[in-house]
Design a protein around this motif. Structure first.
Motif, PDB file in Angstrom:
ATOM      1  N   SER A 107     -12.278 -14.181  17.409  1.00  0.00           N
ATOM      2  CA  SER A 107     -11.684 -13.707  18.744  1.00  0.00           C
ATOM      3  C   SER A 107     -11.808 -12.371  17.477  1.00  0.00           C
ATOM      4  O   SER A 107     -12.353 -11.030  18.331  1.00  0.00           O
ATOM      5  N   THR A 108     -11.764 -12.663  16.285  1.00  0.00           N
ATOM      6  CA  THR A 108     -12.186 -11.027  15.229  1.00  0.00           C
ATOM      7  C   THR A 108     -13.022 -10.583  15.044  1.00  0.00           C
ATOM      8  O   THR A 108     -13.546  -9.195  15.611  1.00  0.00           O
ATOM      9  N   GLU A 109     -13.691 -11.208  15.083  1.00  0.00           N
ATOM     10  CA  GLU A 109     -15.575 -10.811  15.791  1.00  0.00           C
ATOM     11  C   GLU A 109     -15.842 -10.396  17.249  1.00  0.00           C
ATOM     12  O   GLU A 109     -16.295  -9.400  16.340  1.00  0.00           O
ATOM     13  N   ILE A 113     -17.608  -6.078  17.435  1.00  0.00           N
ATOM     14  CA  ILE A 113     -18.554  -6.453  17.770  1.00  0.00           C
ATOM     15  C   ILE A 113     -18.645  -5.237  18.788  1.00  0.00           C
ATOM     16  O   ILE A 113     -19.150  -4.769  19.100  1.00  0.00           O
ATOM     17  N   VAL A 114     -17.382  -6.085  19.767  1.00  0.00           N
ATOM     18  CA  VAL A 114     -17.683  -5.043  21.559  1.00  0.00           C
ATOM     19  C   VAL A 114     -17.303  -3.878  21.311  1.00  0.00           C
ATOM     20  O   VAL A 114     -17.254  -2.652  21.615  1.00  0.00           O
ATOM     21  N   LYS A 115     -15.850  -3.233  20.177  1.00  0.00           N
ATOM     22  CA  LYS A 115     -15.089  -1.930  20.016  1.00  0.00           C
ATOM     23  C   LYS A 115     -16.000  -0.788  19.930  1.00  0.00           C
ATOM     24  O   LYS A 115     -16.803   0.458  19.346  1.00  0.00           O
ATOM     25  N   ILE A 129     -10.235  -9.129  23.087  1.00  0.00           N
ATOM     26  CA  ILE A 129     -10.903 -10.475  23.533  1.00  0.00           C
ATOM     27  C   ILE A 129     -10.199 -11.529  23.256  1.00  0.00           C
ATOM     28  O   ILE A 129     -10.706 -11.793  21.896  1.00  0.00           O
ATOM     29  N   ASN A 130      -9.856 -12.312  24.041  1.00  0.00           N
ATOM     30  CA  ASN A 130      -9.444 -13.420  22.739  1.00  0.00           C
ATOM     31  C   ASN A 130     -10.279 -15.194  23.474  1.00  0.00           C
ATOM     32  O   ASN A 130     -10.502 -15.124  24.613  1.00  0.00           O
ATOM     33  N   VAL A 131     -10.716 -15.767  23.073  1.00  0.00           N
ATOM     34  CA  VAL A 131     -11.894 -16.905  22.650  1.00  0.00           C
ATOM     35  C   VAL A 131     -10.776 -18.010  23.272  1.00  0.00           C
ATOM     36  O   VAL A 131     -10.292 -18.080  21.984  1.00  0.00           O
TER      37      VAL A 131
END
Length: 380
Positions: A107-109, A113-115, A129-131
């Motif tokens: 989730s951290t990575e 990336i998304v931001k 975003i949580n995976v």
């Protein structure tokens, strides 16, 4: 997506240090990957035909994809709502013994990336975003899934400017119109104009609120405000009707005197008016006192006339005084009747003021309660 093909591998030293190749994957096996929330695909999506194969046997496939997916919206706090939508990736046919899904980044990575690459229109702000990795059981089989939970927050500035602030202004304006005198029809026409303006706000709200099963607190607020505006119009009509009765000098019903002019006026801290019975008693006492003075004067004059029959001039004065007393009593009777008629008129005005104050207090209470509920819901 990346997977390993156990039947493809080579030594780069034997093939000119070639570590990867790009091939058209028509003959390669590819995972049966499916997005469960997808509702529509676009024909203008770019279809990438090439697969990247590494010397270790790992095959990767990357392609841009535009997705329209469904999401369960909760718009109760609209426009200060936060939505959570899922994108579930997993096989549609092959169970977990054939395909095991694993997230490529945590989730951290992914958030980092998304931001960096996210381009937003401004209506929404991406929170997190949580995976997670899940297992779905269906029809006796277990299916592996990777779920991306996307948390977004709505940008409320547009809705505050176009909906909330105009609604509050119209409510305060209608509340201020309660101080317009009810004797004229200016209050009623002003309130009708305000409620027509509020209807326009309703139309804007209907076009801006998304379709969902939940009713937003903003819609409830507007419905309650519309209801109290209609209630205030009915009270204005009632008070105007009472003023019409005052002009026609109709008698005040007994239930109005008891329930409105007595009990309700006392609850609303009005100074109670003296009743008609008390007023008549006072008038009768005054009349008796005048008649007592008259009889006493007649007795005294009769004694003097018997003692002094020769004083003719005094007898004429006594007759003149008697006529004056009769005329004064007639005038007093006319004043009492006029006072009673004026009291009937003032009773209707007094009842109208009591009803008007009751409507104002109820208006204040409902507005304060609905605003408090609105702020508590949005703040939480």
């Amino acid at each position: 997506m990346v997977w390993k093909n156990e039947f493809i591998s080579w030594d780069p030293n034997d093939f000119c240090q070639i570590h990867r190749v790009f091939v058209i994957g028509e003959t390669l096996w590819r995972p049966d990957l499916y997005i469960y929330e997808m509702t529509e695909t676009f024909s203008d999506s770019i279809d990438v035909l090439y697969f990247t194969i590494a010397n270790t046997g790992y095959v990767s496939y990357s392609a841009p994809l535009r997705i329209i997916s469904n999401c369960n919206l909760c718009i109760y706090k609209f426009p200060f709502d936060t939505q959570k939508c899922n994108l579930t990736f997993g096989p549609y046919v092959q169970p977990i013994r054939d395909i095991l899904m694993l997230p490529r980044q945590n989730s951290t990575e992914i958030n980092q990336i998304v931001k960096e690459i996210l381009v937003s229109k401004g209506d929404w702000t991406l929170e997190t975003i949580n995976v997670t990795k899940e297992t779905l059981y269906n029809a006796g089989e277990y299916y592996s899934q990777v779920i991306y939970e996307i948390t977004m927050k709505r940008a409320p500035v547009v809705y505050v400017i176009n909906l909330i602030i105009p609604s509050c202004f119209l409510v305060f304006l209608d509340l201020a119109s309660m101080y317009i005198p009810t004797a004229t029809n200016e209050r009623l026409s002003f309130k009708i104009t305000v409620i027509l303006g509020f209807s326009v706000v309703f139309l804007i709200l209907n076009s801006m609120i998304p379709n969902a099963k939940d009713v937003p607190i903003l819609g409830i607020f507007c419905c309650v405000c519309m209801a109290i505006m209609v209630f205030s119009i009915f009270t204005s009509i009632a008070t105007s009707y009472m003023h019409t009765f005052a002009e026609t000098q109709q008698e005040v019903p007994q239930w109005v005197k008891i329930w409105i002019m007595k009990y309700l006026a006392r609850i609303l801290c009005f100074r109670l008016k003296p009743t008609e019975k008390n007023l008549i008693a006072v008038v009768i006492d005054d009349k008796n006192s005048v008649l007592g003075i008259k009889s006493e004067a007649e007795t005294e004059l009769r004694d003097k006339s018997r003692g002094t029959l020769k004083q003719d001039r005094a007898g004429l004065d006594i007759k003149l005084l008697k006529r004056l007393l009769v005329e004064v009593l007639k005038i007093h009777q006319q004043i009492v009747l006029q006072t009673l008629r004026n009291n009937e008129e003032s009773d209707w005005h007094f009842a109208a003021r009591v009803v008007d104050r009751l409507a104002l207090i109820v208006y204040y209470i409902i507005v304060i309660i609905i605003f408090a509920i609105l702020f508590v819901v949005w703040a939480s």
